[in-house]
Motif scaffolding. Structure first.
Motif, PDB file in Angstrom:
ATOM      1  N   ALA A 107       0.699  -1.308  -0.242  1.00 11.57           N
ATOM      2  CA  ALA A 107      -0.034  -0.070  -0.030  1.00 11.57           C
ATOM      3  C   ALA A 107       0.846   1.485   0.053  1.00 11.57           C
ATOM      4  CB  ALA A 107      -0.804  -0.067   1.026  1.00 11.57           C
ATOM      5  N   PHE A 108       2.331   1.285   0.091  1.00 17.53           N
ATOM      6  CA  PHE A 108       3.155   2.238   0.109  1.00 17.53           C
ATOM      7  C   PHE A 108       3.679   2.552  -1.319  1.00 17.53           C
ATOM      8  CE2 PHE A 108       2.741   1.191   4.413  1.00 17.53           C
ATOM      9  CZ  PHE A 108       2.816   2.103   4.956  1.00 17.53           C
ATOM     10  N   GLU A 109       3.959   3.752  -1.585  1.00 17.27           N
ATOM     11  CA  GLU A 109       4.578   4.113  -2.749  1.00 17.27           C
ATOM     12  C   GLU A 109       5.515   5.286  -2.240  1.00 17.27           C
ATOM     13  OE1 GLU A 109       3.595   4.571  -7.249  1.00 17.27           O
ATOM     14  OE2 GLU A 109       2.944   6.552  -6.278  1.00 17.27           O
ATOM     15  N   TYR A 110       6.914   5.294  -2.580  1.00 15.41           N
ATOM     16  CA  TYR A 110       7.523   6.669  -2.369  1.00 15.41           C
ATOM     17  C   TYR A 110       8.515   6.725  -3.495  1.00 15.41           C
ATOM     18  CZ  TYR A 110      10.582   2.581  -0.805  1.00 15.41           C
ATOM     19  OH  TYR A 110      11.374   1.450  -0.726  1.00 15.41           O
ATOM     20  N   GLY A 111       9.223   7.953  -3.337  1.00 10.30           N
ATOM     21  CA  GLY A 111       9.911   8.409  -4.452  1.00 10.30           C
ATOM     22  C   GLY A 111      10.491   9.946  -4.647  1.00 10.30           C
ATOM     23  N   ILE A 112      11.103  10.260  -5.579  1.00 11.43           N
ATOM     24  CA  ILE A 112      11.485  11.629  -5.611  1.00 11.43           C
ATOM     25  C   ILE A 112      11.268  12.107  -6.883  1.00 11.43           C
ATOM     26  CG2 ILE A 112      13.828  10.815  -6.325  1.00 11.43           C
ATOM     27  CD1 ILE A 112      14.608  13.686  -4.307  1.00 11.43           C
ATOM     28  N   GLU A 113      10.747  13.280  -7.279  1.00 15.38           N
ATOM     29  CA  GLU A 113      10.438  13.967  -8.296  1.00 15.38           C
ATOM     30  C   GLU A 113      11.189  15.023  -8.373  1.00 15.38           C
ATOM     31  OE1 GLU A 113       6.044  14.431  -9.419  1.00 15.38           O
ATOM     32  OE2 GLU A 113       6.713  16.635  -9.457  1.00 15.38           O
ATOM     33  N   ASN A 114      11.683  15.384  -9.558  1.00 17.13           N
ATOM     34  CA  ASN A 114      12.690  16.516 -10.051  1.00 17.13           C
ATOM     35  C   ASN A 114      12.001  17.376 -11.236  1.00 17.13           C
ATOM     36  OD1 ASN A 114      15.058  17.230 -12.339  1.00 17.13           O
ATOM     37  ND2 ASN A 114      15.214  18.128 -10.447  1.00 17.13           N
ATOM     38  N   GLU A 115      11.700  18.515 -10.976  1.00 19.09           N
ATOM     39  CA  GLU A 115      11.253  19.332 -12.039  1.00 19.09           C
ATOM     40  C   GLU A 115      12.318  20.116 -12.524  1.00 19.09           C
ATOM     41  OE1 GLU A 115       8.020  23.177 -12.647  1.00 19.09           O
ATOM     42  OE2 GLU A 115       7.683  21.326 -11.358  1.00 19.09           O
ATOM     43  N   SER A 116      12.774  20.233 -13.736  1.00 23.23           N
ATOM     44  CA  SER A 116      13.766  21.320 -14.329  1.00 23.23           C
ATOM     45  C   SER A 116      13.042  21.998 -15.373  1.00 23.23           C
ATOM     46  CB  SER A 116      14.896  20.326 -14.842  1.00 23.23           C
ATOM     47  OG  SER A 116      15.355  19.731 -13.800  1.00 23.23           O
ATOM     48  N   TYR A 139       8.591  12.222  -1.804  1.00 23.21           N
ATOM     49  CA  TYR A 139       7.137  11.909  -1.372  1.00 23.21           C
ATOM     50  C   TYR A 139       7.052  10.613  -0.797  1.00 23.21           C
ATOM     51  CZ  TYR A 139       6.666   9.877  -5.784  1.00 23.21           C
ATOM     52  OH  TYR A 139       6.916   9.158  -7.102  1.00 23.21           O
ATOM     53  N   LEU A 140       5.817  10.358   0.096  1.00 24.94           N
ATOM     54  CA  LEU A 140       5.389   9.075   0.457  1.00 24.94           C
ATOM     55  C   LEU A 140       3.908   9.088   0.350  1.00 24.94           C
ATOM     56  CD1 LEU A 140       5.677   6.233   1.909  1.00 24.94           C
ATOM     57  CD2 LEU A 140       5.596   7.480   3.891  1.00 24.94           C
ATOM     58  N   PHE A 155       2.398  12.349   1.773  1.00 24.64           N
ATOM     59  CA  PHE A 155       3.266  13.265   2.763  1.00 24.64           C
ATOM     60  C   PHE A 155       4.395  13.670   1.626  1.00 24.64           C
ATOM     61  CE2 PHE A 155       7.468  14.176   4.914  1.00 24.64           C
ATOM     62  CZ  PHE A 155       6.831  15.269   5.621  1.00 24.64           C
ATOM     63  N   SER A 156       4.685  14.995   1.316  1.00 26.27           N
ATOM     64  CA  SER A 156       5.835  15.470   0.417  1.00 26.27           C
ATOM     65  C   SER A 156       6.401  16.715   0.970  1.00 26.27           C
ATOM     66  CB  SER A 156       5.193  15.667  -0.843  1.00 26.27           C
ATOM     67  OG  SER A 156       4.218  16.833  -0.927  1.00 26.27           O
ATOM     68  N   ILE A 157       7.748  16.682   0.551  1.00 20.96           N
ATOM     69  CA  ILE A 157       8.465  18.297   0.574  1.00 20.96           C
ATOM     70  C   ILE A 157       8.742  18.525  -0.296  1.00 20.96           C
ATOM     71  CG2 ILE A 157      10.320  18.960   1.778  1.00 20.96           C
ATOM     72  CD1 ILE A 157      10.714  16.498   3.880  1.00 20.96           C
ATOM     73  N   GLU A 158       8.005  19.711  -0.959  1.00 22.07           N
ATOM     74  CA  GLU A 158       8.144  20.367  -2.199  1.00 22.07           C
ATOM     75  C   GLU A 158       9.292  21.340  -2.178  1.00 22.07           C
ATOM     76  OE1 GLU A 158       4.511  21.823  -3.383  1.00 22.07           O
ATOM     77  OE2 GLU A 158       3.547  19.944  -3.548  1.00 22.07           O
ATOM     78  N   ASN A 159      10.156  21.243  -3.016  1.00 21.85           N
ATOM     79  CA  ASN A 159      11.302  22.390  -3.286  1.00 21.85           C
ATOM     80  C   ASN A 159      12.318  21.917  -1.804  1.00 21.85           C
ATOM     81  OD1 ASN A 159      13.146  24.357  -3.765  1.00 21.85           O
ATOM     82  ND2 ASN A 159      11.867  25.844  -3.532  1.00 21.85           N
ATOM     83  N   VAL A 160      12.562  20.562  -1.746  1.00 25.02           N
ATOM     84  CA  VAL A 160      13.430  20.154  -0.668  1.00 25.02           C
ATOM     85  C   VAL A 160      14.649  20.994  -0.392  1.00 25.02           C
ATOM     86  CG1 VAL A 160      14.697  18.307  -1.679  1.00 25.02           C
ATOM     87  CG2 VAL A 160      14.083  18.127   0.648  1.00 25.02           C
ATOM     88  N   PHE A 161      15.239  21.301  -1.275  1.00 21.72           N
ATOM     89  CA  PHE A 161      16.501  22.139  -0.968  1.00 21.72           C
ATOM     90  C   PHE A 161      16.399  23.708  -0.904  1.00 21.72           C
ATOM     91  CE2 PHE A 161      18.044  18.062  -3.562  1.00 21.72           C
ATOM     92  CZ  PHE A 161      18.383  17.661  -2.228  1.00 21.72           C
TER      93      PHE A 161
END
Length: 185
Positions: A107-116, A139-140, A155-161
């Motif tokens: 039931a879990f999906e996690y990953g990282i998204e990059n927008e350039s 995100y998770l 749950f996500s952290i947008e613009n993490v840096f």
């Protein structure tokens, strides 16, 4: 106008590519007049009807070497030309690529998204160029099945840096960048 798309699928890779071109008479666009509303400290925009050409493409490729892992790449580009004044159309986004690496376990999906996004230099009169940028969003996601319904908690952290960047489509980009690090549930 003309639009064409193609789709392909294999056991581990699939994708779609769409291209289009439109010739539009009396295209209504909002253009910066070069004047400022000093009460709000914002540019004043005016609606203009111009003859326009809008062309572009969007493509997405999904690579899944194993069922639990996938990489999704999406790229898009739009070209806009004001044929009446022989200028670029305002508020046209630059070339952009979104990369999303995902892992799914039950039931879990996690990953990282990059927008350039590339720098936008094709601008109308009184419109400012915008620099390119690259932002990351880990995100998770969790799916909860209850009473015949599916609920998704993200749950996500947008613009993490905490990168400072300006979205070319924002009308207030000249006075305010996009939000910094942002936590979302």
């Amino acid at each position: 106008g003309f639009e064409m798309f193609g789709y392909w699928e294999s056991p581990h890779v699939n994708g779609v590519l769409t291209g289009y071109i439109d010739e539009i008479g009396s295209f209504i666009t909002f253009r910066n007049t070069g004047e400022i509303n000093w009460q709000q400290i914002l540019p004043i925009y005016r609606a203009d009807a111009v003859d326009a050409r809008i062309a572009g493409f969007e493509g997405t490729v999904t690579v899944s070497p194993i069922p639990a892992l996938s990489l999704v790449l999406t790229a898009n580009y739009t070209y806009g030309r004001n044929k009446t004044d022989d200028l670029p159309l305002p508020m046209i986004p630059p070339f952009r690529v979104v990369t999303d690496l995902r892992v799914k376990r039950g039931a879990f999906e996690y990953g990282i998204e990059n927008e350039s996004s590339a720098r936008q230099t094709r601008v109308d009169r009184f419109e400012r160029e915008t620099a390119g940028y690259s932002i990351f969003k880990p995100y998770l996601r969790m799916d909860i099945f209850h009473g015949g319904s599916i609920h998704r908690v993200i749950f996500s952290i947008e613009n993490v840096f905490d990168t400072e960047y300006r979205n070319h489509l924002s009308r207030i980009k000249s006075i305010m960048p996009e939000t910094g690090r942002n936590y979302r549930v």
